[in-house]
Design a protein around this motif. Structure first.
Motif, PDB file in Angstrom:
ATOM      1  N   ARG A 103       0.749  -1.119  -0.036  1.00 55.17           N
ATOM      2  CA  ARG A 103      -0.042  -0.015   0.009  1.00 55.17           C
ATOM      3  C   ARG A 103       0.860   1.304   0.031  1.00 55.17           C
ATOM      4  NH1 ARG A 103      -3.728   1.543   5.215  1.00 55.17           N
ATOM      5  NH2 ARG A 103      -5.483  -0.044   4.088  1.00 55.17           N
ATOM      6  N   VAL A 104       0.403   2.499  -0.725  1.00 52.16           N
ATOM      7  CA  VAL A 104       0.956   3.440  -0.718  1.00 52.16           C
ATOM      8  C   VAL A 104       0.080   4.488  -0.548  1.00 52.16           C
ATOM      9  CG1 VAL A 104       2.383   5.243  -2.210  1.00 52.16           C
ATOM     10  CG2 VAL A 104       3.086   2.905  -2.349  1.00 52.16           C
ATOM     11  N   GLU A 105       0.113   5.394   0.436  1.00 51.99           N
ATOM     12  CA  GLU A 105      -0.649   6.586   0.684  1.00 51.99           C
ATOM     13  C   GLU A 105       0.124   7.920   0.263  1.00 51.99           C
ATOM     14  OE1 GLU A 105      -2.889   8.529   4.664  1.00 51.99           O
ATOM     15  OE2 GLU A 105      -1.535   6.838   4.795  1.00 51.99           O
ATOM     16  N   TYR A 106      -0.640   8.758  -0.283  1.00 53.42           N
ATOM     17  CA  TYR A 106      -0.301   9.770  -0.852  1.00 53.42           C
ATOM     18  C   TYR A 106      -1.100  10.968  -1.361  1.00 53.42           C
ATOM     19  CZ  TYR A 106      -2.713   8.853  -5.535  1.00 53.42           C
ATOM     20  OH  TYR A 106      -3.690   8.544  -6.595  1.00 53.42           O
ATOM     21  N   THR A 108      -1.749  15.076  -3.358  1.00 50.45           N
ATOM     22  CA  THR A 108      -1.279  16.105  -4.644  1.00 50.45           C
ATOM     23  C   THR A 108      -1.976  17.351  -4.001  1.00 50.45           C
ATOM     24  OG1 THR A 108      -3.397  15.562  -5.599  1.00 50.45           O
ATOM     25  CG2 THR A 108      -1.746  13.981  -6.138  1.00 50.45           C
ATOM     26  N   LYS A 109      -1.220  18.198  -4.778  1.00 50.64           N
ATOM     27  CA  LYS A 109      -1.492  19.588  -4.795  1.00 50.64           C
ATOM     28  C   LYS A 109      -1.134  20.503  -5.968  1.00 50.64           C
ATOM     29  CE  LYS A 109      -0.665  23.612  -1.743  1.00 50.64           C
ATOM     30  NZ  LYS A 109      -0.209  24.613  -2.971  1.00 50.64           N
ATOM     31  N   ALA A 110      -1.979  20.955  -6.565  1.00 48.39           N
ATOM     32  CA  ALA A 110      -1.810  21.546  -7.872  1.00 48.39           C
ATOM     33  C   ALA A 110      -1.669  23.007  -7.288  1.00 48.39           C
ATOM     34  CB  ALA A 110      -3.180  21.704  -8.762  1.00 48.39           C
ATOM     35  N   ILE A 111      -0.815  23.732  -8.184  1.00 42.48           N
ATOM     36  CA  ILE A 111      -0.051  25.042  -8.169  1.00 42.48           C
ATOM     37  C   ILE A 111      -1.344  25.982  -7.685  1.00 42.48           C
ATOM     38  CG2 ILE A 111      -0.324  25.936 -10.387  1.00 42.48           C
ATOM     39  CD1 ILE A 111       2.471  27.100  -9.920  1.00 42.48           C
ATOM     40  N   ASN A 112      -2.470  25.976  -8.286  1.00 42.12           N
ATOM     41  CA  ASN A 112      -3.237  26.970  -7.938  1.00 42.12           C
ATOM     42  C   ASN A 112      -4.384  26.538  -6.667  1.00 42.12           C
ATOM     43  OD1 ASN A 112      -4.690  24.681  -9.277  1.00 42.12           O
ATOM     44  ND2 ASN A 112      -5.732  25.780 -10.835  1.00 42.12           N
ATOM     45  N   GLU A 113      -3.999  25.473  -6.207  1.00 43.61           N
ATOM     46  CA  GLU A 113      -4.792  24.996  -5.133  1.00 43.61           C
ATOM     47  C   GLU A 113      -4.309  25.413  -3.873  1.00 43.61           C
ATOM     48  OE1 GLU A 113      -5.229  20.732  -5.283  1.00 43.61           O
ATOM     49  OE2 GLU A 113      -6.639  20.840  -7.070  1.00 43.61           O
ATOM     50  N   PRO A 114      -4.848  26.068  -2.716  1.00 49.20           N
ATOM     51  CA  PRO A 114      -4.401  26.459  -1.680  1.00 49.20           C
ATOM     52  C   PRO A 114      -4.144  25.386  -0.454  1.00 49.20           C
ATOM     53  CG  PRO A 114      -6.777  26.673  -1.744  1.00 49.20           C
ATOM     54  CD  PRO A 114      -6.349  26.344  -3.009  1.00 49.20           C
ATOM     55  N   THR A 115      -4.605  24.226  -0.803  1.00 53.20           N
ATOM     56  CA  THR A 115      -4.378  23.011   0.220  1.00 53.20           C
ATOM     57  C   THR A 115      -4.120  21.540  -0.434  1.00 53.20           C
ATOM     58  OG1 THR A 115      -6.662  22.381   0.470  1.00 53.20           O
ATOM     59  CG2 THR A 115      -5.731  23.954   2.060  1.00 53.20           C
ATOM     60  N   TRP A 116      -3.434  20.688   0.321  1.00 59.05           N
ATOM     61  CA  TRP A 116      -3.288  19.459  -0.392  1.00 59.05           C
ATOM     62  C   TRP A 116      -4.613  18.397  -0.364  1.00 59.05           C
ATOM     63  CZ3 TRP A 116       1.397  17.473  -1.814  1.00 59.05           C
ATOM     64  CH2 TRP A 116       2.490  18.172  -1.484  1.00 59.05           C
ATOM     65  N   SER A 117      -4.536  17.798  -1.352  1.00 57.61           N
ATOM     66  CA  SER A 117      -5.920  16.912  -1.353  1.00 57.61           C
ATOM     67  C   SER A 117      -6.067  15.848  -0.165  1.00 57.61           C
ATOM     68  CB  SER A 117      -5.951  16.124  -2.695  1.00 57.61           C
ATOM     69  OG  SER A 117      -5.036  15.039  -2.377  1.00 57.61           O
ATOM     70  N   LEU A 118      -6.964  15.263  -0.001  1.00 56.48           N
ATOM     71  CA  LEU A 118      -7.349  14.229   1.034  1.00 56.48           C
ATOM     72  C   LEU A 118      -6.277  13.229   0.710  1.00 56.48           C
ATOM     73  CD1 LEU A 118     -10.966  14.227   1.701  1.00 56.48           C
ATOM     74  CD2 LEU A 118      -9.201  15.094   3.104  1.00 56.48           C
ATOM     75  N   PRO A 119      -5.680  12.555   1.503  1.00 54.21           N
ATOM     76  CA  PRO A 119      -4.789  11.357   1.446  1.00 54.21           C
ATOM     77  C   PRO A 119      -5.566  10.348   0.418  1.00 54.21           C
ATOM     78  CG  PRO A 119      -4.547  12.041   3.806  1.00 54.21           C
ATOM     79  CD  PRO A 119      -5.589  12.939   3.165  1.00 54.21           C
ATOM     80  N   LEU A 120      -4.916   9.801  -0.491  1.00 55.16           N
ATOM     81  CA  LEU A 120      -5.315   8.880  -1.410  1.00 55.16           C
ATOM     82  C   LEU A 120      -4.634   7.496  -1.049  1.00 55.16           C
ATOM     83  CD1 LEU A 120      -5.727  10.857  -4.563  1.00 55.16           C
ATOM     84  CD2 LEU A 120      -7.687  10.156  -3.045  1.00 55.16           C
ATOM     85  N   ILE A 121      -5.379   6.335  -1.042  1.00 53.63           N
ATOM     86  CA  ILE A 121      -4.468   5.085  -1.034  1.00 53.63           C
ATOM     87  C   ILE A 121      -4.796   4.304  -2.001  1.00 53.63           C
ATOM     88  CG2 ILE A 121      -4.614   3.116   0.581  1.00 53.63           C
ATOM     89  CD1 ILE A 121      -5.342   4.573   2.728  1.00 53.63           C
ATOM     90  N   MET A 122      -3.340   3.702  -2.497  1.00 56.90           N
ATOM     91  CA  MET A 122      -3.353   2.857  -3.739  1.00 56.90           C
ATOM     92  C   MET A 122      -2.785   1.553  -2.934  1.00 56.90           C
ATOM     93  SD  MET A 122      -4.367   2.163  -7.086  1.00 56.90           S
ATOM     94  CE  MET A 122      -4.670   3.899  -7.424  1.00 56.90           C
ATOM     95  N   GLU A 123      -3.484   0.312  -3.265  1.00 55.85           N
ATOM     96  CA  GLU A 123      -2.956  -0.795  -2.653  1.00 55.85           C
ATOM     97  C   GLU A 123      -3.130  -2.067  -3.695  1.00 55.85           C
ATOM     98  OE1 GLU A 123      -5.385  -1.343   0.795  1.00 55.85           O
ATOM     99  OE2 GLU A 123      -6.965  -2.213  -0.091  1.00 55.85           O
TER     100      GLU A 123
END
Length: 169
Positions: A103-106, A108-123
């Motif tokens: 499992r990897v939890e990650y 993302t944040k685009a340049i125009n977004e003020p905050t990070w996205s919620l953590p996503l999990i890929m397993e």
């Protein structure tokens, strides 16, 4: 006799040529990853798939930058988990089946977004039978299964990154 042998070789060669022409003419090509909309990415974190992720992004002509300020998209690989669980035992208490779990939890944040996205999990998970009599073969199988799970997780992350849309500027 020699003429018949040459005729058979010519027939085989011509049939292979026709088959290859037909295959290319039908539009067959290997599946390509969906393109990521961002031109520059800053990667944070350290996991087993970092180098493969960097290679995949470079293959799509995405620039990997050294600072977050230069990047259109930031990807933070927050947590990685690799586990081996016992699934079943024999009547004598000997392990018969394992489950591998990666499992990897990650986020993302685009340049125009003020905050990070919620953590996503890929397993990814894989089961395999185990036998002490085939120890080396089972160790090799486990290693290959782990590698394919990492590839599956990497491809899943790339699919999710390609689904992200760049906001108009």
């Amino acid at each position: 006799m020699l003429l018949i042998h040459k005729h058979k070789n010519l027939t085989v060669w011509l049939s292979m040529l026709v088959l290859s022409v037909m295959l290319t003419a039908c539009g067959f090509q290997l599946r390509q990853p969906n393109p990521v909309a961002f031109k520059s990415v800053y990667l944070l974190g350290s996991t087993k798939i970092n180098s493969a992720l960097k290679k995949s992004l470079k293959d799509q002509n995405i620039q990997l930058v050294e600072s977050a300020e230069e990047a259109e998209l930031q990807v933070d690989l927050m947590h990685e988990e690799n586990e081996k669980r016992i699934l079943s035992l024999s009547g004598t208490g000997v392990v018969r089946e394992y489950e591998l779990y990666y499992r990897v939890e990650y986020r993302t944040k685009a340049i125009n977004e003020p905050t990070w996205s919620l953590p996503l999990i890929m397993e990814s998970r894989r089961d395999y039978t185990y036998n002490d009599a085939n120890l080396l073969a089972k160790l090799t199988e486990e290693k290959r299964l782990s590698e394919t799970m990492q590839t599956d997780v990497l491809n899943g992350i790339l699919r999710r990154l390609s689904a992200l849309k760049k906001a108009p500027q």
